[in-house]
Motif scaffolding. Sequence first.
Motif, mmCIF file in Angstrom:
data_model
loop_
_atom_site.group_PDB
_atom_site.id
_atom_site.type_symbol
_atom_site.label_atom_id
_atom_site.label_comp_id
_atom_site.label_asym_id
_atom_site.label_seq_id
_atom_site.Cartn_x
_atom_site.Cartn_y
_atom_site.Cartn_z
ATOM 1 N N GLU A 1 0.823 -1.220 0.000
ATOM 2 C CA GLU A 1 0.000 0.000 0.000
ATOM 3 C C GLU A 1 0.859 1.274 0.000
ATOM 4 O OE1 GLU A 1 -2.972 2.527 2.929
ATOM 5 O OE2 GLU A 1 -2.216 0.577 3.541
ATOM 6 N N LYS A 2 1.806 1.369 0.938
ATOM 7 C CA LYS A 2 2.614 2.579 1.059
ATOM 8 C C LYS A 2 3.440 2.811 -0.196
ATOM 9 C CE LYS A 2 5.829 4.906 4.178
ATOM 10 N NZ LYS A 2 6.606 4.796 5.444
ATOM 11 N N GLN A 3 4.038 1.746 -0.724
ATOM 12 C CA GLN A 3 4.882 1.878 -1.902
ATOM 13 C C GLN A 3 4.091 2.350 -3.118
ATOM 14 O OE1 GLN A 3 7.333 -1.531 -2.734
ATOM 15 N NE2 GLN A 3 7.552 -1.027 -4.901
ATOM 16 N N ILE A 4 2.870 1.852 -3.255
ATOM 17 C CA ILE A 4 2.040 2.205 -4.409
ATOM 18 C C ILE A 4 1.752 3.696 -4.435
ATOM 19 C CG2 ILE A 4 -0.273 1.942 -5.407
ATOM 20 C CD1 ILE A 4 -0.155 -0.980 -4.330
ATOM 21 N N PHE A 5 1.334 4.249 -3.304
ATOM 22 C CA PHE A 5 0.940 5.657 -3.295
ATOM 23 C C PHE A 5 2.127 6.603 -3.233
ATOM 24 C CE2 PHE A 5 -3.233 4.003 -2.821
ATOM 25 C CZ PHE A 5 -4.063 4.988 -3.339
ATOM 26 N N GLN A 6 3.315 6.086 -2.996
ATOM 27 C CA GLN A 6 4.511 6.921 -3.086
ATOM 28 C C GLN A 6 4.850 7.266 -4.532
ATOM 29 O OE1 GLN A 6 7.501 4.737 -0.909
ATOM 30 N NE2 GLN A 6 7.122 5.882 0.990
ATOM 31 N N THR A 7 4.231 6.579 -5.484
ATOM 32 C CA THR A 7 4.471 6.890 -6.897
ATOM 33 C C THR A 7 3.818 8.207 -7.304
ATOM 34 O OG1 THR A 7 2.530 5.626 -7.619
ATOM 35 C CG2 THR A 7 4.614 4.449 -7.489
ATOM 36 N N LEU A 8 2.897 8.728 -6.465
ATOM 37 C CA LEU A 8 2.249 10.006 -6.741
ATOM 38 C C LEU A 8 2.557 10.991 -5.626
ATOM 39 C CD1 LEU A 8 -1.373 9.002 -7.872
ATOM 40 C CD2 LEU A 8 0.579 9.544 -9.327
ATOM 41 N N THR A 9 2.822 12.236 -5.981
ATOM 42 C CA THR A 9 2.990 13.273 -4.978
ATOM 43 C C THR A 9 1.619 13.647 -4.407
ATOM 44 O OG1 THR A 9 2.746 15.101 -6.548
ATOM 45 C CG2 THR A 9 4.958 14.174 -6.264
ATOM 46 N N ILE A 10 1.613 14.349 -3.287
ATOM 47 C CA ILE A 10 0.362 14.812 -2.689
ATOM 48 C C ILE A 10 -0.370 15.718 -3.678
ATOM 49 C CG2 ILE A 10 -0.676 16.162 -0.842
ATOM 50 C CD1 ILE A 10 0.384 13.450 0.031
ATOM 51 N N GLU A 11 0.378 16.551 -4.374
ATOM 52 C CA GLU A 11 -0.227 17.457 -5.361
ATOM 53 C C GLU A 11 -0.883 16.665 -6.500
ATOM 54 O OE1 GLU A 11 0.951 21.192 -8.331
ATOM 55 O OE2 GLU A 11 2.515 20.141 -7.195
ATOM 56 N N GLN A 12 -0.221 15.604 -6.962
ATOM 57 C CA GLN A 12 -0.784 14.775 -8.028
ATOM 58 C C GLN A 12 -2.036 14.038 -7.553
ATOM 59 O OE1 GLN A 12 2.739 12.477 -8.961
ATOM 60 N NE2 GLN A 12 3.166 13.686 -10.797
ATOM 61 N N GLN A 13 -2.015 13.558 -6.300
ATOM 62 C CA GLN A 13 -3.207 12.906 -5.753
ATOM 63 C C GLN A 13 -4.374 13.881 -5.708
ATOM 64 O OE1 GLN A 13 -2.540 10.658 -2.085
ATOM 65 N NE2 GLN A 13 -0.417 10.300 -2.683
ATOM 66 N N TYR A 14 -4.111 15.118 -5.304
ATOM 67 C CA TYR A 14 -5.171 16.131 -5.252
ATOM 68 C C TYR A 14 -5.709 16.412 -6.652
ATOM 69 C CZ TYR A 14 -7.553 20.588 -4.814
ATOM 70 O OH TYR A 14 -8.489 21.586 -4.900
ATOM 71 N N LYS A 15 -4.813 16.558 -7.622
ATOM 72 C CA LYS A 15 -5.247 16.831 -9.002
ATOM 73 C C LYS A 15 -6.075 15.667 -9.545
ATOM 74 C CE LYS A 15 -1.559 19.994 -10.427
ATOM 75 N NZ LYS A 15 -0.372 20.199 -11.320
ATOM 76 N N MET A 16 -5.667 14.458 -9.203
ATOM 77 C CA MET A 16 -6.394 13.269 -9.643
ATOM 78 C C MET A 16 -7.826 13.299 -9.104
ATOM 79 S SD MET A 16 -5.198 9.383 -8.915
ATOM 80 C CE MET A 16 -6.253 7.975 -9.215
ATOM 81 N N PHE A 17 -7.967 13.590 -7.816
ATOM 82 C CA PHE A 17 -9.299 13.688 -7.225
ATOM 83 C C PHE A 17 -10.098 14.825 -7.851
ATOM 84 C CE2 PHE A 17 -11.985 15.966 -4.179
ATOM 85 C CZ PHE A 17 -12.954 15.001 -3.955
ATOM 86 N N GLN A 18 -9.439 15.967 -8.076
ATOM 87 C CA GLN A 18 -10.140 17.119 -8.643
ATOM 88 C C GLN A 18 -10.618 16.837 -10.061
ATOM 89 O OE1 GLN A 18 -10.644 19.690 -6.444
ATOM 90 N NE2 GLN A 18 -12.194 20.231 -7.963
ATOM 91 N N ASN A 19 -9.824 16.089 -10.828
ATOM 92 C CA ASN A 19 -10.236 15.696 -12.179
ATOM 93 C C ASN A 19 -11.491 14.841 -12.143
ATOM 94 O OD1 ASN A 19 -6.850 15.323 -13.497
ATOM 95 N ND2 ASN A 19 -8.180 17.099 -13.457
ATOM 96 N N TYR A 20 -11.544 13.907 -11.188
ATOM 97 C CA TYR A 20 -12.728 13.064 -11.015
ATOM 98 C C TYR A 20 -13.922 13.927 -10.608
ATOM 99 C CZ TYR A 20 -15.564 9.147 -9.174
ATOM 100 O OH TYR A 20 -16.562 8.231 -8.918
ATOM 101 N N SER A 21 -13.698 14.838 -9.669
ATOM 102 C CA SER A 21 -14.759 15.721 -9.205
ATOM 103 C C SER A 21 -15.312 16.586 -10.338
ATOM 104 C CB SER A 21 -14.231 16.619 -8.073
ATOM 105 O OG SER A 21 -15.207 17.554 -7.676
ATOM 106 N N ASP A 22 -14.406 17.092 -11.181
ATOM 107 C CA ASP A 22 -14.801 17.986 -12.281
ATOM 108 C C ASP A 22 -15.247 17.233 -13.533
ATOM 109 O OD1 ASP A 22 -14.095 20.073 -10.626
ATOM 110 O OD2 ASP A 22 -12.117 20.367 -11.538
ATOM 111 N N HIS A 23 -15.175 15.918 -13.492
ATOM 112 C CA HIS A 23 -15.479 15.077 -14.651
ATOM 113 C C HIS A 23 -14.614 15.477 -15.851
ATOM 114 C CE1 HIS A 23 -18.003 11.916 -16.287
ATOM 115 N NE2 HIS A 23 -18.032 12.582 -17.420
ATOM 116 N N ASN A 24 -13.332 15.606 -15.571
ATOM 117 C CA ASN A 24 -12.363 16.002 -16.587
ATOM 118 C C ASN A 24 -11.216 14.996 -16.524
ATOM 119 O OD1 ASN A 24 -10.765 17.333 -18.451
ATOM 120 N ND2 ASN A 24 -10.023 18.837 -16.974
ATOM 121 N N TYR A 25 -11.331 13.909 -17.300
ATOM 122 C CA TYR A 25 -10.417 12.781 -17.143
ATOM 123 C C TYR A 25 -9.158 12.884 -17.990
ATOM 124 C CZ TYR A 25 -14.354 10.680 -14.755
ATOM 125 O OH TYR A 25 -15.375 10.447 -13.876
ATOM 126 N N ARG A 26 -9.203 13.616 -19.057
ATOM 127 C CA ARG A 26 -8.040 13.650 -19.941
ATOM 128 C C ARG A 26 -7.380 15.021 -19.881
ATOM 129 N NH1 ARG A 26 -9.884 11.601 -25.723
ATOM 130 N NH2 ARG A 26 -11.477 13.154 -25.332
#
Length: 268
Positions: free
Chosen positions: A144-169
């Motif tokens: 678990e820890k190793q997997i999420f270390q592949t993304l920065t906190i900023e990238q995780q936030y952007k990923m969630f925001q893309n899902y929230s905004d329905h903007n996947y690409r």
Amino acid sequence: MEIQPNVDISLEDIRKQINEQSFLGKFILQEVDEDAKCIPYVCIVYSNKYPGFYFESIYNHFIRFSNKMKSSIWLSYNDQTIQWHLPFFVQIDKINEDVEIIVHLKKRPDNVLPISDNIQMDIKNRYFWNLKQACMIRYGHKWEKQIFQTLTIEQQYKMFQNYSDHNYRPQFYEFFDKIWDQSSLKKESQISIPIRICIDGNIIQRSHILKDVKETLINILQPIFEDSLKYNELNIHVLGLQVNLDFPIRLLVSTFVNPDGFCYIIIK
């Protein structure tokens, strides 16, 4: 829309079909004075999103008719409560139709997961809780820890925001695939498929290891339900798309995956 297992279709096209499933939601406030001219809130609702993503807009639309807190909001459809933390396609089987959804701002039923006034934070926490669960099922708890270390906190936030905004690409799947296609971990062991089976209002969470590329959906369902289901009479959807029992499981490994990491199989 029905997916035919023998028809070649690209990963991008499948993701687009899943992500663009929608209906026209007409949200109607139930507890309101008869003399009040309360106009419904109408918007396009994307079926693979959590209802909670729409709570802020719904609440802001109806706030002048109620003095209740944001945390009091909950929804129902056909007299059934709607859970804010499960995709719409699990709870409403409608595509390209007008759907009336009732908005409540009074006492929440005991079977509805509470939500705080900080709605967006609750949704974000629930999204990553689901995604981490899915990753633990896919790769095993120790990764678990190793997997999420592949993304920065900023990238995780952007990923969630893309899902929230329905903007996947393009960004969402760039980030998602970084944690979902860990080739180094695949060499360690077989990959498990994180599955949620939705039947009769219940959610059954399971993992399935693909042992044979010829396996179909029946290889997932039969060990769980045995002879309790009439398989030939089932109406089955995967992420909202209608499929047959001969649907190949190999497509669930990386293709038919919701943005929260789970493959949702809905049985009716």
